[in-house]
Design a protein around this motif. Sequence first.
Motif, mmCIF file in Angstrom:
data_model
loop_
_atom_site.group_PDB
_atom_site.id
_atom_site.type_symbol
_atom_site.label_atom_id
_atom_site.label_comp_id
_atom_site.label_asym_id
_atom_site.label_seq_id
_atom_site.Cartn_x
_atom_site.Cartn_y
_atom_site.Cartn_z
ATOM 1 N N GLU A 139 0.898 -1.176 0.106
ATOM 2 C CA GLU A 139 -0.043 0.122 0.021
ATOM 3 C C GLU A 139 0.898 1.097 -0.027
ATOM 4 O O GLU A 139 1.025 1.999 1.202
ATOM 5 N N LEU A 140 1.483 1.525 -1.195
ATOM 6 C CA LEU A 140 2.571 2.628 -1.091
ATOM 7 C C LEU A 140 2.208 4.047 -1.107
ATOM 8 O O LEU A 140 2.673 4.834 -0.484
ATOM 9 N N ASP A 141 0.769 4.267 -1.619
ATOM 10 C CA ASP A 141 0.207 5.577 -1.568
ATOM 11 C C ASP A 141 0.140 5.783 -0.197
ATOM 12 O O ASP A 141 0.613 7.158 0.099
ATOM 13 N N ALA A 142 -0.234 5.329 0.605
ATOM 14 C CA ALA A 142 -0.519 5.573 2.130
ATOM 15 C C ALA A 142 0.795 5.688 2.757
ATOM 16 O O ALA A 142 1.266 6.816 3.648
ATOM 17 N N ALA A 143 1.877 4.873 2.429
ATOM 18 C CA ALA A 143 3.126 4.962 2.865
ATOM 19 C C ALA A 143 3.874 6.149 2.592
ATOM 20 O O ALA A 143 4.610 6.942 3.536
ATOM 21 N N PHE A 144 3.704 6.810 1.320
ATOM 22 C CA PHE A 144 4.223 7.899 0.945
ATOM 23 C C PHE A 144 3.928 9.017 1.858
ATOM 24 O O PHE A 144 4.863 9.746 2.290
ATOM 25 N N LYS A 145 2.726 9.295 2.134
ATOM 26 C CA LYS A 145 2.074 10.311 2.913
ATOM 27 C C LYS A 145 2.619 10.280 4.386
ATOM 28 O O LYS A 145 3.271 11.192 4.946
ATOM 29 N N MET A 146 2.782 9.021 5.017
ATOM 30 C CA MET A 146 3.309 8.799 6.367
ATOM 31 C C MET A 146 4.861 9.033 6.233
ATOM 32 O O MET A 146 5.224 9.787 7.227
ATOM 33 N N LEU A 147 5.602 8.731 5.375
ATOM 34 C CA LEU A 147 7.059 8.791 5.239
ATOM 35 C C LEU A 147 7.399 10.492 5.100
ATOM 36 O O LEU A 147 8.226 10.944 5.781
ATOM 37 N N ALA A 148 6.692 11.284 4.285
ATOM 38 C CA ALA A 148 6.723 12.495 4.117
ATOM 39 C C ALA A 148 6.303 13.052 5.515
ATOM 40 O O ALA A 148 6.987 14.114 5.709
ATOM 41 N N ASP A 193 14.707 11.443 1.238
ATOM 42 C CA ASP A 193 14.348 12.529 2.032
ATOM 43 C C ASP A 193 14.470 12.493 3.579
ATOM 44 O O ASP A 193 14.934 13.205 4.109
ATOM 45 N N LEU A 194 14.207 11.428 3.815
ATOM 46 C CA LEU A 194 13.759 10.872 5.432
ATOM 47 C C LEU A 194 15.279 10.906 6.085
ATOM 48 O O LEU A 194 15.631 11.623 7.030
ATOM 49 N N GLU A 195 16.280 10.197 5.270
ATOM 50 C CA GLU A 195 17.248 10.088 5.839
ATOM 51 C C GLU A 195 18.206 11.427 5.731
ATOM 52 O O GLU A 195 19.071 11.794 6.701
ATOM 53 N N ASP A 196 18.123 12.100 4.728
ATOM 54 C CA ASP A 196 18.691 13.752 4.809
ATOM 55 C C ASP A 196 18.136 14.316 5.882
ATOM 56 O O ASP A 196 18.717 14.987 6.546
ATOM 57 N N ALA A 197 16.964 14.377 6.188
ATOM 58 C CA ALA A 197 16.220 15.016 7.434
ATOM 59 C C ALA A 197 16.695 14.451 8.674
ATOM 60 O O ALA A 197 17.029 15.332 9.731
ATOM 61 N N PHE A 198 17.105 13.190 8.742
ATOM 62 C CA PHE A 198 17.411 12.559 9.872
ATOM 63 C C PHE A 198 18.800 12.998 9.995
ATOM 64 O O PHE A 198 19.369 13.407 11.409
ATOM 65 N N ARG A 199 19.842 13.246 9.217
ATOM 66 C CA ARG A 199 21.091 13.527 9.257
ATOM 67 C C ARG A 199 21.311 15.204 9.837
ATOM 68 O O ARG A 199 22.049 15.452 10.579
ATOM 69 N N LEU A 200 20.210 15.961 9.176
ATOM 70 C CA LEU A 200 20.235 17.325 9.698
ATOM 71 C C LEU A 200 19.718 17.361 11.317
ATOM 72 O O LEU A 200 20.563 18.341 12.055
ATOM 73 N N TRP A 201 18.920 16.477 11.644
ATOM 74 C CA TRP A 201 18.467 16.709 13.216
ATOM 75 C C TRP A 201 19.761 16.228 13.819
ATOM 76 O O TRP A 201 20.222 16.630 14.851
ATOM 77 N N SER A 213 9.496 12.963 7.819
ATOM 78 C CA SER A 213 10.434 13.814 7.353
ATOM 79 C C SER A 213 10.013 15.315 7.769
ATOM 80 O O SER A 213 11.145 16.064 8.387
ATOM 81 N N ARG A 214 9.038 15.667 7.781
ATOM 82 C CA ARG A 214 8.334 16.959 8.102
ATOM 83 C C ARG A 214 8.571 17.275 9.716
ATOM 84 O O ARG A 214 9.093 18.211 10.296
ATOM 85 N N ILE A 215 8.161 16.183 10.539
ATOM 86 C CA ILE A 215 8.335 16.022 11.814
ATOM 87 C C ILE A 215 9.842 16.191 12.134
ATOM 88 O O ILE A 215 10.219 16.973 13.179
ATOM 89 N N MET A 216 10.775 15.772 11.532
ATOM 90 C CA MET A 216 12.402 15.793 11.735
ATOM 91 C C MET A 216 12.576 17.239 11.694
ATOM 92 O O MET A 216 13.384 17.742 12.307
ATOM 93 N N GLU A 217 12.156 17.850 10.709
ATOM 94 C CA GLU A 217 12.592 19.296 10.304
ATOM 95 C C GLU A 217 11.876 20.204 11.661
ATOM 96 O O GLU A 217 12.622 21.196 12.023
ATOM 97 N N GLN A 218 10.946 19.859 12.232
ATOM 98 C CA GLN A 218 10.442 20.517 13.300
ATOM 99 C C GLN A 218 11.541 20.285 14.655
ATOM 100 O O GLN A 218 11.861 21.258 15.303
#
Length: 285
Positions: free
Chosen positions: A83-92, A231-239, A95-100
């Motif tokens: 169920e990739l469409d739902a997964a994409f929203k969750m992963l995005a 995107d997720l790993e990029d955000a995690f590295r910044l965190w 990434s936004r939470i990590m930016e917070q």
Amino acid sequence: MTAQAPGSMTEHIVHEEKAQLDFSRSMSYGDYLHLDEILHAQSPLSPAHDEMLFIVQHQTSELWMKLMLHELGAALRCIASDELDAAFKMLARVSRIMEQLVHAWDVLATMTPPEYTAMRPYLGASSGFQSYQYRCIEFSLGNKNPAMLKPHEHRSDLLERVRIAYESPSLYDESLRLLARRGLAIPATHLARDWTQPYVASHDVTQAWLEVYRDPRTHWDLYQLAEELVDLEDAFRLWRFRHVTTVERVIGFKRGTGGTGGVSYLRKMLDVVLFPELWRVRTEL
């Protein structure tokens, strides 16, 4: 038409507003959010003014991490069931939470070394190193290390949660299993392995991702999954990086309260790569 008495309309409006603002018979905003419990959960131990900042910073970070785990767990299940469409929203969203969380360090960085020194003796051995939610996030993202179970041995309930994340396939493991289900050549060693072991990069896995990147039209959802992971790993590295610089700014190279090397330990974590083949692909394309 009967004329209304002067002021009757205003009185009616005021009466209606009072009725609407009466929450004594229904659930209010504070009730729904349990604000009494949340806003009374800050109990500074020192006389230092800045301890409130330190407490609120870490409590809010734990709330964001709770949401991250909620989204990561659901994304893992969605990828496992195609169920990739739902997964994409969750992963995005993760990434936004990590930016917070990255920007949250900006607030803590307003604490100067003397201000932190004034409250540090009151912290005892407590440390963010002991955050079981953070450890579950790291394990879910694939950074497995059995030594990281030990800080939670004093709480069997928390240890069980961390152990489940430790022993389960990571987000990347599930992604590779998905690639295999789609007919891409993922080696058997990466499909049924000891999930507690650190991930080892594979040339064959790199080739599988290269096939996706070279023909995105054919593999569009897998291509999108790859970019969500990057995107997720990029955000995690910044965190992680912002964590290191904030700690160095506030305490320098002193040892952490939990017994870690402080900045030296955090800098080692900057070298951890979660999804290695997705970064190697960039060189080989």
